[in-house]
Design an enzyme around this catalytic site. Structure first.
Site, PDB file in Angstrom:
ATOM      1  N   LYS A 103     -12.775  -0.693   5.408  1.00  0.00           N
ATOM      2  CA  LYS A 103     -12.902  -1.250   4.548  1.00  0.00           C
ATOM      3  C   LYS A 103     -14.180  -1.828   4.161  1.00  0.00           C
ATOM      4  O   LYS A 103     -15.219  -2.053   4.277  1.00  0.00           O
ATOM      5  CB  LYS A 103     -11.987  -1.850   3.977  1.00  0.00           C
ATOM      6  CG  LYS A 103     -10.318  -0.984   4.725  1.00  0.00           C
ATOM      7  CD  LYS A 103     -10.007  -0.222   3.001  1.00  0.00           C
ATOM      8  CE  LYS A 103      -9.478   1.072   2.804  1.00  0.00           C
ATOM      9  NZ  LYS A 103      -8.944   2.425   1.880  1.00  0.00           N
ATOM     10  N   TYR A 117       0.848  -1.214   0.030  1.00  0.00           N
ATOM     11  CA  TYR A 117      -0.168   0.033  -0.175  1.00  0.00           C
ATOM     12  C   TYR A 117       1.214   1.144   0.171  1.00  0.00           C
ATOM     13  O   TYR A 117       1.983   1.440   1.270  1.00  0.00           O
ATOM     14  CB  TYR A 117      -1.000   0.287   0.790  1.00  0.00           C
ATOM     15  CG  TYR A 117      -1.384   1.237   2.078  1.00  0.00           C
ATOM     16  CD1 TYR A 117      -1.594   1.728   2.942  1.00  0.00           C
ATOM     17  CD2 TYR A 117      -2.180   2.299   0.959  1.00  0.00           C
ATOM     18  CE1 TYR A 117      -2.510   2.936   3.406  1.00  0.00           C
ATOM     19  CE2 TYR A 117      -2.811   3.093   1.268  1.00  0.00           C
ATOM     20  CZ  TYR A 117      -2.941   3.827   2.861  1.00  0.00           C
ATOM     21  OH  TYR A 117      -3.663   4.939   3.326  1.00  0.00           O
ATOM     22  N   ILE A 125      -6.335  -5.193   7.867  1.00  0.00           N
ATOM     23  CA  ILE A 125      -7.883  -4.052   7.671  1.00  0.00           C
ATOM     24  C   ILE A 125      -9.138  -4.814   6.501  1.00  0.00           C
ATOM     25  O   ILE A 125      -9.635  -4.322   6.767  1.00  0.00           O
ATOM     26  CB  ILE A 125      -7.148  -3.065   7.457  1.00  0.00           C
ATOM     27  CG1 ILE A 125      -7.789  -1.507   7.174  1.00  0.00           C
ATOM     28  CG2 ILE A 125      -6.766  -2.821   5.714  1.00  0.00           C
ATOM     29  CD1 ILE A 125      -7.937  -0.224   6.950  1.00  0.00           C
ATOM     30  N   ASP A 169      -1.739  -5.882   9.501  1.00  0.00           N
ATOM     31  CA  ASP A 169      -2.516  -5.063   9.075  1.00  0.00           C
ATOM     32  C   ASP A 169      -3.651  -5.966   8.509  1.00  0.00           C
ATOM     33  O   ASP A 169      -3.693  -6.393   7.636  1.00  0.00           O
ATOM     34  CB  ASP A 169      -1.439  -4.169   8.393  1.00  0.00           C
ATOM     35  CG  ASP A 169      -3.186  -3.513   8.142  1.00  0.00           C
ATOM     36  OD1 ASP A 169      -4.115  -3.478   8.795  1.00  0.00           O
ATOM     37  OD2 ASP A 169      -2.831  -2.192   7.693  1.00  0.00           O
TER      38      ASP A 169
END
Lengths: 434, 466
Positions: free
Chosen positions: A272, A148, A235, A233
């Site tokens: 998200k 990312y 997410i 992570d």
């Protein structure tokens, strides 16, 4: 002669915030000429924004049926109590709700203790906090590529911490290998950078793939052997198309001993899975008491609005609602994904086989004039200005192989998606002819 | 020792949580006063909250269900807000906030929305400005006494240093040119490069507004040294008396070429009493600062839900006009009540015209004119009198014996009770060794209106004594 301004810090004037990269340049092009079916049908379609808009109706229905969740009710102390609440432990009901929600996403296969949940204003803040806590300026965090683009800012900008890329490639579907990990460590050593941790995004952004159990085990073994931290992570954990295809680092950790747990920290956010980036709800879940204590104190700089905590606490505690939401959301994302892959395939475009996320990882290597970053950026530019599609070039995600692009599909209506895919097809056909 | 340690930032104590400021809070948490359930508990007078005007906001909320329910003209704007994460902030909110800031200054200054950067509270705003203006190891000058939280907010993650500008009771703690110069030279001797001055105006913990003269002195100083000036004006709406609040922005109106170095910090935590909503802001005429701070605000954005609600609230000029006036009135009333209560105990405080607290002079109650003496007195006040007030040392005061006492976070009745307790304490004091803790305290039977705290006061002290 212009008067010299009062000096700012190096941090303020450098470009480590990363906003000059193409990832953000495409956004600007979109902002200047945004697609609208009615008023601007030839505008740029935004496919560079990993937002989830496919399940809002479920949230809106819930809120319509439970209007009391918004306000503070009739109790006179309710509003003022909430308005005064700035305790960095966070609202207990909300913390419990988040823990519950995280458990549900993992099909009840793990347990999250609300006392280990630290709230932050988004995962952006959570990741930065962990970088401040786990590493000193000059230290390094290992991150598998592609990753990312925001990490360049979030983990490095104000912290002074370095990112050491762990390079992955298409020869094995971009899976993380022990070899790549070792190479990265050796590289860090030669640059005299002390490695303090490994950050994994699972499911991966931009790959759109849930990491497999064997690889997760291997990673945990690796960080234990190197005596470093592990940030997972997660997410996108609620966006895995089939819930049993997601293995959380929490599951791996629960089967391990105490010392290994202490090095693991999980990041999550509602941005998200629930599509609520505006509300700024992120969290760090750490098995390490010292990290929890320190993160709580540091979260003073990035607390979640108590109004928002209160509003979401009831909704996330409603098991009926969350169960249905998670299931429906997954189905819709899966459907979208399959639709996109099929259409791209019809246009002769291959994608990495994915099973999660709000995007697919598409290969346009064949269309490159030269297999380099310049070639890729030149193609990206063409797609932006001719096909009027803003997609993210792999180089902005630090991918070493030229020609890969991340294409988001959940931030628009089905109709717009169809328009976008048609444009993509037309574009590739034209390119192949020319 | 495993390498898997945490960073130096995590291991150090620059977060300041071990200071007495926070320890007092902890004691209060263990034994909080409640008129019904715990009338002998500790009264919290160490928290600068404004609870005086909630009813005004509550009745507004009742009349505006749309703003609360995330509706505009009846339609749910939930989706729009849920997706809104633009670090430039909700335009309607920034406009309303800019207007409100102007209104607080009697519209003598106009604030422009595009020069505002939103942040999750002024805690975040102050830290962000440090990141933007100072390198690690560089220093900002702050007049003492100052808000204890600054040690964490300005130094912890930024690596910046605070160098005190010593202010004294001899001139009402005013900032003088000499004190500024002395601080600057002091920093130089320590090889610290000074990047700016940070003042809180109205002052915490003094509760005074800066005079125009002081402001001009400050501005002259930062211009001469070519450094920045941050004015934390978080208490701007709490000024209730003459000579009135003058913002640094007003003071630079007729100056040329200085606006680039002047930055204002604001928040809705004190004036509106909404610390939980995390609404702070940086205001600067310096484009580079605004640009950098805006990007940094990604790490602490304000919830769009909250921005929306407050954009409607603050756009209601009838509400804001009335609120500002009424809130100031109530603060003045409460302030006067505290001052009179203190006077009955023979205690005076610095004359103040703003803030949610008074800077109280208890020097005459010290056993010795030292900070040890101050701590000794503070412990008595917390454990025996049952009031959590903030000792001056936690605010980096240079003179022992001053305490910050908050008055706006409790009912009038509770305030009266706290003053009664204090009066009893002072009245019962004879010689310097009176009121000592220990077995004598434990055996004494409680009698209402006299010694409120009875049990285990020494236990509590030993709990803390590590």
């Amino acid at each position: 002669m212009a008067k010299k301004g009062v000096p700012l810090s190096e941090m303020a004037t450098a470009d480590t915030h990363g906003e000059d990269s193409p990832y953000f340049a495409g956004w600007k092009a979109y902002d200047e000429d945004p697609y609208d079916a009615a008023s601007n049908p030839s505008g740029v379609i935004q496919m560079g924004l990993a937002e989830n808009q496919v399940s809002f109706d479920l949230l809106e229905d819930y809120l319509e049926q439970h209007p009391q969740e918004f306000g503070w009710g009739c109790g006179i102390s309710s509003f003022r109590e909430n308005a005064l609440f700035q305790d960095y432990h966070g609202l207990q009901t909300f913390r419990r709700a988040v823990a519950l929600f995280m458990e549900q996403i993992r099909g009840g296969r793990t347990q999250f203790d609300p006392e280990h949940i630290v709230l932050t204003a988004g995962a952006t803040a959570a990741n930065e906090l962990l970088s401040f806590i786990l590493a000193d300026p000059g230290d390094g965090l290992l991150i598998p590529t592609p990753y990312y683009p925001g990490f360049d800012r979030d983990l490095r900008w104000r912290t002074g911490v370095n990112i050491i890329p762990v390079h992955c490639n298409s020869s094995n579907g971009f899976q993380i290998t022990l070899r790549a990990l070792e190479d990265a460590c050796t590289g860090a050593e030669s640059m005299k950078v002390r490695v303090k941790g490994f950050l994994l995004t699972n499911p991966s952004n931009p790959l759109g793939v849930a990491i497999t159990r064997p690889i997760l085990e291997e990673i945990l073994d690796f960080v234990s052997q190197k005596d470093i931290h592990l940030i997972s992570d997660e997410i996108y954990s609620g966006s895995v198309f089939s819930s049993d295809e997601f293995v959380s680092m929490a599951e791996i950790v629960e089967a391990r001993g105490h010392e290994e747990r202490e090095r693991v920290h999980i990041v999550y956010s509602l941005s998200k899975d629930l599509g609520l980036p505006g509300y700024r709800v992120g969290t760090i879940y750490s098995y390490n008491d010292q990290v929890v204590t320190t993160a709580r104190r540091m979260s003073s700089f990035t607390l979640v609005s108590s109004q928002t905590q209160k509003m979401l606490a009831s909704m996330l505690s409603d098991k009926e609602f969350t169960k249905n939401y998670l299931r429906t959301n997954r189905e819709r994302l899966k459907k979208r994904y399959e639709f996109v892959v099929e259409r791209l395939s019809n246009a002769g475009i291959r994608c990495l086989r994915g099973n999660a996320g709000l995007f697919c990882w598409m290969n346009l290597g064949e269309l490159l004039e030269e297999p380099t970053v310049e070639g890729e950026l030149s193609l990206w530019n063409l797609i932006l200005h001719e096909a009027k599609l803003n997609i993210s070039p792999g180089s902005s995600c630090h991918c070493l192989e030229a020609g890969w692009f991340r294409v988001c599909f959940a931030n628009m209506s089905q109709q717009t998606l169809e328009v976008a895919l048609r444009r993509m097809k037309d574009f590739t056909e034209k390119m192949k002819e020319g | 020792m495993p390498q898997m340690l945490l960073s130096r930032k995590a291991a150090c104590n620059t977060h300041g949580q071990d200071s007495s400021y926070f320890l007092g809070w902890q004691e209060y948490e263990k034994n909080p006063y409640d008129p019904r359930t715990n009338p002998t508990g500790i009264i919290q007078m160490g928290l600068a909250e404004n609870q005086l005007s909630f009813d005004l906001i509550e009745s507004w909320l009742e009349r505006h269900p749309d703003a609360v329910g995330l509706r505009r003209d009846g339609a749910l704007v939930f989706r729009e807000l849920a997706l809104f994460q633009d670090y430039h902030g909700l335009p309607a909110f920034k406009k309303a906030l800019a207007d409100f800031m102007g209104e607080l200054r009697g519209n003598k200054v106009k604030f422009e929305p595009h020069k505002l950067v939103l942040s999750a509270g002024s805690t975040s705003a102050n830290e962000t400005l440090m990141f933007c203006l100072a390198e690690p190891g560089e220093a900002f000058l702050l007049p003492t006494p100052y808000y204890p939280g600054f040690d964490r907010d300005l130094k912890w993650r930024t690596g910046a240093e605070i160098v005190p500008i010593h202010c004294s009771s001899s001139n009402g703690f005013r900032v003088t040119k000499a004190a500024l110069e002395k601080a600057y030279q002091g920093a130089r001797k320590r090889n610290l490069r000074v990047k700016g001055v940070l003042v809180t105006n109205p002052s915490n913990p003094l509760g005074t507004t800066m005079t125009r003269y002081e402001l001009d002195t400050l501005i002259d100083f930062v211009v001469a040294k070519d450094i920045h000036l941050i004015s934390d004006e978080i208490y701007s709406g709490t000024s209730f008396d003459a000579p009135g609040f003058v913002s640094v922005m007003e003071a630079i109106e007729d100056r040329q070429h200085v606006s680039d170095r002047i930055h204002v910090v604001y928040s809705l935590s004190k004036d509106l009493g909404l610390p939980g909503f995390r609404v702070g802001a940086i205001y600067s005429n310096n484009e580079a600062v605004v640009a950098a701070a805006t990007k940094m605000s990604s790490f602490g954005l304000v919830s769009s839900q909250t921005q929306y609600l407050l954009s409607v609230l603050l756009s209601d000029k009838e509400f804001t006009r009335n609120y500002i006036v009424e809130n100031q009135k109530r603060i003045k009333e409460r302030h006067d009540r505290l001052v009179q209560g203190l006077r009955r105990s023979g205690i005076s405080c610095l004359q103040s015209n703003a803030g949610l607290f008074c800077w109280v002079d208890m020097r005459h109650l010290l056993n010795s004119n030292t900070f040890e003496g101050e701590m000794e007195l503070w412990k008595k006040i917390v454990y025996q009198v049952g009031l959590n007030i903030s000792p001056g040392s936690s605010c980096h005061s240079d003179e022992p014996g001053w305490f910050r006492v908050c008055f706006a976070n409790m009912s009038a009745a509770t305030l009266d009770l706290s003053m009664q307790r204090l009066q009893d304490f002072v009245a019962s004091r004879g010689g310097p060794n009176d009121g000592a803790s220990g077995p004598r305290r434990q055996k004494k039977k409680p009698s209402l209106g006299k010694w409120i705290l009875t049990l285990s006061s020494s236990d509590r002290i030993s709990d803390r004594g590590c």
